[in-house]
Motif scaffolding. Structure first.
Motif, PDB file in Angstrom:
ATOM      1  N   ILE A  71      11.706   9.217   2.366  1.00 10.46           N
ATOM      2  CA  ILE A  71      10.660   9.363   3.379  1.00 10.46           C
ATOM      3  C   ILE A  71       9.316   9.625   2.708  1.00 10.46           C
ATOM      4  N   GLU A  72       9.310  10.502   1.727  1.00 12.52           N
ATOM      5  CA  GLU A  72       8.058  10.826   1.034  1.00 12.52           C
ATOM      6  C   GLU A  72       7.470   9.577   0.385  1.00 12.52           C
ATOM      7  N   SER A  73       8.282   8.774  -0.256  1.00 12.17           N
ATOM      8  CA  SER A  73       7.750   7.590  -0.945  1.00 12.17           C
ATOM      9  C   SER A  73       7.275   6.518   0.031  1.00 12.17           C
ATOM     10  N   ARG A  74       7.895   6.437   1.212  1.00 16.25           N
ATOM     11  CA  ARG A  74       7.496   5.436   2.205  1.00 16.25           C
ATOM     12  C   ARG A  74       6.205   5.796   2.917  1.00 16.25           C
ATOM     13  N   GLN A  75       5.994   7.076   3.204  1.00 13.69           N
ATOM     14  CA  GLN A  75       4.882   7.407   4.085  1.00 13.69           C
ATOM     15  C   GLN A  75       3.770   8.225   3.461  1.00 13.69           C
ATOM     16  N   VAL A  76       4.063   9.090   2.533  1.00 15.47           N
ATOM     17  CA  VAL A  76       3.041  10.004   2.037  1.00 15.47           C
ATOM     18  C   VAL A  76       2.070   9.258   1.131  1.00 15.47           C
ATOM     19  N   HIS A  78      -0.088   6.935   2.056  1.00 18.31           N
ATOM     20  CA  HIS A  78      -0.417   5.577   2.478  1.00 18.31           C
ATOM     21  C   HIS A  78      -1.447   5.569   3.609  1.00 18.31           C
ATOM     22  N   SER A  79      -1.993   6.739   3.923  1.00 25.03           N
ATOM     23  CA  SER A  79      -3.006   6.818   4.971  1.00 25.03           C
ATOM     24  C   SER A  79      -4.387   6.679   4.347  1.00 25.03           C
ATOM     25  N   GLN A  90       7.467  13.758  -4.950  1.00 21.20           N
ATOM     26  CA  GLN A  90       8.792  13.163  -4.763  1.00 21.20           C
ATOM     27  C   GLN A  90       9.778  13.687  -5.804  1.00 21.20           C
ATOM     28  N   GLU A 155       1.770  14.998   7.013  1.00 19.78           N
ATOM     29  CA  GLU A 155       2.632  13.844   6.772  1.00 19.78           C
ATOM     30  C   GLU A 155       4.037  14.368   6.486  1.00 19.78           C
ATOM     31  N   PHE A 157       7.738  15.130   5.705  1.00 21.43           N
ATOM     32  CA  PHE A 157       8.826  14.393   5.076  1.00 21.43           C
ATOM     33  C   PHE A 157      10.079  15.244   4.992  1.00 21.43           C
TER      34      PHE A 157
END
Length: 183
Positions: A71-76, A78-79, A90, A155, A157
């Motif tokens: 989850i951390e690698s997918r979303q954190v 990227h904003s 991570q 964000e 995670f």
């Protein structure tokens, strides 16, 4: 910044074997009433339950670390916040086991200092992996990522990963205890 270790997002899993104390008393009474081998059978089942519980907690911790990292690698980062992911957060997601091993707390231990060092290494074209260090007077930035702060939105995670893993573990624990009782 002040040390914010107590505010770290945590995912906790615990197995309680306290009900076995009641069963132990019952097994002793049965043995005293002439049910030969009742206490020995209880001890075998208790030992299997303890072994399965320890394995269950280790697996729960591994599943939680894996899911939180995904989850951390997918979303954190990227904003539009300007946060540049370095992999430090991570890589810092760590299980902390209780003395008896029947409880685990999974927590991100990356500090802002470690993240800044990783950013500097990244700018120089080098990669640096997270290595936990002493935590006196440091700021754990997993708190900021999970809950947000005045400069960045939350964000999360850890919470979503914990919820996902907990759903999976409900059925697995029941199966682990069945294996313990059925041998």
């Amino acid at each position: 910044m002040a040390n914010n270790y107590d505010q770290l997002p945590r995912v906790d899993f615990e197995v309680s074997l306290s009900d076995f104390k009641r069963l132990e008393a019952i097994a002793r009474k049965m043995e005293a009433l002439g049910f030969e081998g009742a206490y020995a059978e209880f001890q075998r089942e208790y030992q299997r339950a303890k072994e399965n519980s320890l394995m269950f907690i280790r697996n729960a911790a591994a599943d939680e670390v894996d899911e939180a990292q995904k989850i951390e690698s997918r979303q954190v980062g990227h904003s539009k916040s300007g946060y540049i992911p370095t992999g430090t957060l991570q890589g810092s997601i760590t299980p902390q086991f209780s003395k008896g091993g029947l409880k685990v707390s999974v927590v991100p231990l990356a500090t802002t200092e470690q993240a800044e060092q990783a950013r500097q290494h990244a700018k120089q074209g080098r990669q640096r992996h997270f290595q936990p260090g002493k935590a006196q007077g440091v700021h754990y930035y997993g708190v900021d990522v999970e809950f947000g702060n005045s400069k960045m939105k939350a964000e999360p995670f850890m919470k979503p990963s914990g919820e996902k893993v907990a759903v999976k573990l409900d059925g697995e624990f029941e199966e682990a205890m069945r294996r313990a009782i059925n041998g």
